[in-house]
Design a protein around this motif. Structure first.
Motif, PDB file in Angstrom:
ATOM      1  N   MET A 153       0.854  -1.179   0.000  1.00 56.79           N
ATOM      2  CA  MET A 153       0.000   0.000   0.000  1.00 56.79           C
ATOM      3  C   MET A 153       0.897   1.239   0.000  1.00 56.79           C
ATOM      4  O   MET A 153       2.007   1.225   0.517  1.00 56.79           O
ATOM      5  CB  MET A 153      -0.915   0.001   1.225  1.00 56.79           C
ATOM      6  N   SER A 154       0.400   2.307  -0.585  1.00 59.98           N
ATOM      7  CA  SER A 154       1.177   3.531  -0.721  1.00 59.98           C
ATOM      8  C   SER A 154       1.711   4.020   0.626  1.00 59.98           C
ATOM      9  O   SER A 154       1.005   3.973   1.638  1.00 59.98           O
ATOM     10  CB  SER A 154       0.311   4.625  -1.342  1.00 59.98           C
ATOM     11  N   LEU A 155       2.929   4.483   0.613  1.00 57.78           N
ATOM     12  CA  LEU A 155       3.520   5.066   1.830  1.00 57.78           C
ATOM     13  C   LEU A 155       2.748   6.303   2.268  1.00 57.78           C
ATOM     14  O   LEU A 155       2.833   6.734   3.414  1.00 57.78           O
ATOM     15  CB  LEU A 155       4.985   5.418   1.571  1.00 57.78           C
ATOM     16  N   ASN A 156       1.968   6.863   1.373  1.00 54.44           N
ATOM     17  CA  ASN A 156       1.197   8.073   1.655  1.00 54.44           C
ATOM     18  C   ASN A 156      -0.150   7.771   2.304  1.00 54.44           C
ATOM     19  O   ASN A 156      -0.883   8.699   2.628  1.00 54.44           O
ATOM     20  CB  ASN A 156       0.960   8.846   0.348  1.00 54.44           C
ATOM     21  N   ASP A 157      -0.503   6.487   2.455  1.00 56.28           N
ATOM     22  CA  ASP A 157      -1.766   6.171   3.117  1.00 56.28           C
ATOM     23  C   ASP A 157      -1.748   6.693   4.549  1.00 56.28           C
ATOM     24  O   ASP A 157      -0.701   6.733   5.203  1.00 56.28           O
ATOM     25  CB  ASP A 157      -2.004   4.655   3.108  1.00 56.28           C
ATOM     26  N   VAL A 204       2.552   8.901  -3.460  1.00 55.10           N
ATOM     27  CA  VAL A 204       3.554   9.919  -3.157  1.00 55.10           C
ATOM     28  C   VAL A 204       4.044  10.608  -4.425  1.00 55.10           C
ATOM     29  O   VAL A 204       4.566  11.716  -4.380  1.00 55.10           O
ATOM     30  CB  VAL A 204       4.756   9.325  -2.388  1.00 55.10           C
ATOM     31  N   ALA A 205       3.887   9.951  -5.565  1.00 58.43           N
ATOM     32  CA  ALA A 205       4.207  10.519  -6.871  1.00 58.43           C
ATOM     33  C   ALA A 205       3.228   9.904  -7.869  1.00 58.43           C
ATOM     34  O   ALA A 205       2.513   8.949  -7.549  1.00 58.43           O
ATOM     35  CB  ALA A 205       5.655  10.201  -7.263  1.00 58.43           C
ATOM     36  N   LEU A 206       3.192  10.453  -9.070  1.00 56.20           N
ATOM     37  CA  LEU A 206       2.231   9.964 -10.058  1.00 56.20           C
ATOM     38  C   LEU A 206       2.394   8.466 -10.295  1.00 56.20           C
ATOM     39  O   LEU A 206       3.519   7.971 -10.425  1.00 56.20           O
ATOM     40  CB  LEU A 206       2.417  10.709 -11.379  1.00 56.20           C
ATOM     41  N   PRO A 207       1.285   7.724 -10.352  1.00 56.40           N
ATOM     42  CA  PRO A 207       1.387   6.295 -10.674  1.00 56.40           C
ATOM     43  C   PRO A 207       1.888   6.115 -12.100  1.00 56.40           C
ATOM     44  O   PRO A 207       1.682   6.968 -12.964  1.00 56.40           O
ATOM     45  CB  PRO A 207      -0.046   5.794 -10.513  1.00 56.40           C
ATOM     46  N   SER A 208       2.544   4.985 -12.341  1.00 57.84           N
ATOM     47  CA  SER A 208       3.126   4.721 -13.652  1.00 57.84           C
ATOM     48  C   SER A 208       2.332   3.702 -14.467  1.00 57.84           C
ATOM     49  O   SER A 208       2.622   3.486 -15.637  1.00 57.84           O
ATOM     50  CB  SER A 208       4.570   4.222 -13.487  1.00 57.84           C
ATOM     51  N   GLU A 253       5.189   1.930  -9.674  1.00 54.35           N
ATOM     52  CA  GLU A 253       6.367   1.113  -9.419  1.00 54.35           C
ATOM     53  C   GLU A 253       7.270   1.858  -8.442  1.00 54.35           C
ATOM     54  O   GLU A 253       7.585   3.040  -8.635  1.00 54.35           O
ATOM     55  CB  GLU A 253       7.124   0.786 -10.696  1.00 54.35           C
ATOM     56  N   TYR A 254       7.677   1.169  -7.404  1.00 55.65           N
ATOM     57  CA  TYR A 254       8.461   1.790  -6.333  1.00 55.65           C
ATOM     58  C   TYR A 254       9.913   2.000  -6.734  1.00 55.65           C
ATOM     59  O   TYR A 254      10.567   2.936  -6.292  1.00 55.65           O
ATOM     60  CB  TYR A 254       8.368   0.924  -5.076  1.00 55.65           C
ATOM     61  N   GLY A 255      10.450   1.138  -7.573  1.00 59.83           N
ATOM     62  CA  GLY A 255      11.823   1.313  -8.025  1.00 59.83           C
ATOM     63  C   GLY A 255      12.856   0.956  -6.974  1.00 59.83           C
ATOM     64  O   GLY A 255      13.865   1.657  -6.824  1.00 59.83           O
TER      65      GLY A 255
END
Length: 269
Positions: A153-157, A204-208, A253-255
């Motif tokens: 889950m997104s770190l921004n949740d 946290v940034a645009l989804p890819s 993608e977290y990279g």
């Protein structure tokens, strides 16, 4: 149904028909591990993606980290909510075809107390090979399942449990790759690709990645969420939004990669 990939460097968007074409380095037998802080999170953020992955032959696993003990709205459920949610979890994921759900049963709302790894004492949750802690459990499952892709889950949740799980899942990738804690199994020998889903907070940034489904897949996802009967009041606003939106989900993608000083050489040449 389409999958659209956005190149973060150029902004170019490429359209594919299948996940196998869109996700890089697709393996003959893909195994995906979805790590869900609470039982319903992954279904909210990735219920369509889960179904599309199954349709393309992916070996799908869901790992739920908490026991759901704090998720009650009715006092009559306070002492039974863990068992109630366990049954709901089984029914909900089976409704979309997912049968491999693993429960760690760490205490809901108190995951910060189980960061890291330590020797277990009697009564500790999530005990594996005499140890407890999120890093112990996640390292074990990485080595046991050897997923080609991991979804968090997104770190921004907004929920603190989501942030803790994200942080522990990332460092556990490093642990699983190395030969420490041999009782948890042999090292993975490599790293899976890591992705994020969103449920409560934005990315946290645009989804890819944009994953498109059919209305049938969307309705199946919503019917599965309805099976979390004890959570209806809690997730009602999210489900309401999903009902109004198209059958689309987004993935970032977290990279994940290790530090390499060569990356910065060009800035000083």
């Amino acid at each position: 149904m389409q999958v659209k990939i956005r190149d973060e460097r150029t902004g170019e968007v490429i359209t594919y028909e299948r996940l196998a074409e869109a996700f890089p380095r697709w393996q003959p037998q893909e195994r995906w591990l979805f790590i869900s802080p609470h039982d319903d999170d992954v279904l909210i953020g990735g219920g369509i993606l889960l179904q599309r992955a199954l349709e393309e032959g992916v070996d799908v696993h869901v790992l739920v980290t908490t026991d759901g003990a704090q998720g009650y709205c009715d006092l009559s459920l306070r002492d039974s909510i863990v068992e109630v949610r366990r049954e709901e979890t089984t029914l909900a994921y089976r409704a979309i075809g997912v049968h491999q759900v693993h429960l760690l049963d760490f205490p809901d709302g108190s995951l910060h107390l189980f960061k890291g790894r330590r020797r277990a004492q009697d009564g500790d949750p999530g005990m594996i090979e005499g140890y407890t802690g999120l890093q112990n459990a996640l390292t074990f499952f990485y080595r046991k399942l050897l997923p080609s892709r991991v979804f968090l889950m997104s770190l921004n949740d907004y929920h603190p449990d989501h942030k803790v799980v994200h942080e522990e899942a990332i460092i556990s990738l490093f642990h699983a790759h190395n030969p420490i804690w041999a009782e948890l199994g042999p090292p993975t020998g490599g790293f899976p690709r890591v992705y994020e889903l969103a449920a409560y907070g934005d990315f946290v940034a645009l989804p890819s990645i944009r994953v498109e489904g059919t209305e049938e897949l969307k309705e199946r996802k919503l019917r599965a969420l309805d099976l979390f009967v004890s959570q209806k009041e809690i997730i009602a606003s999210l489900v309401s939004i999903l009902r109004e939106r198209p059958a689309v989900e987004y993935v970032r993608e977290y990279g994940f990669k290790l530090y390499d000083p060569a990356v910065y050489e060009a800035f000083f040449s």
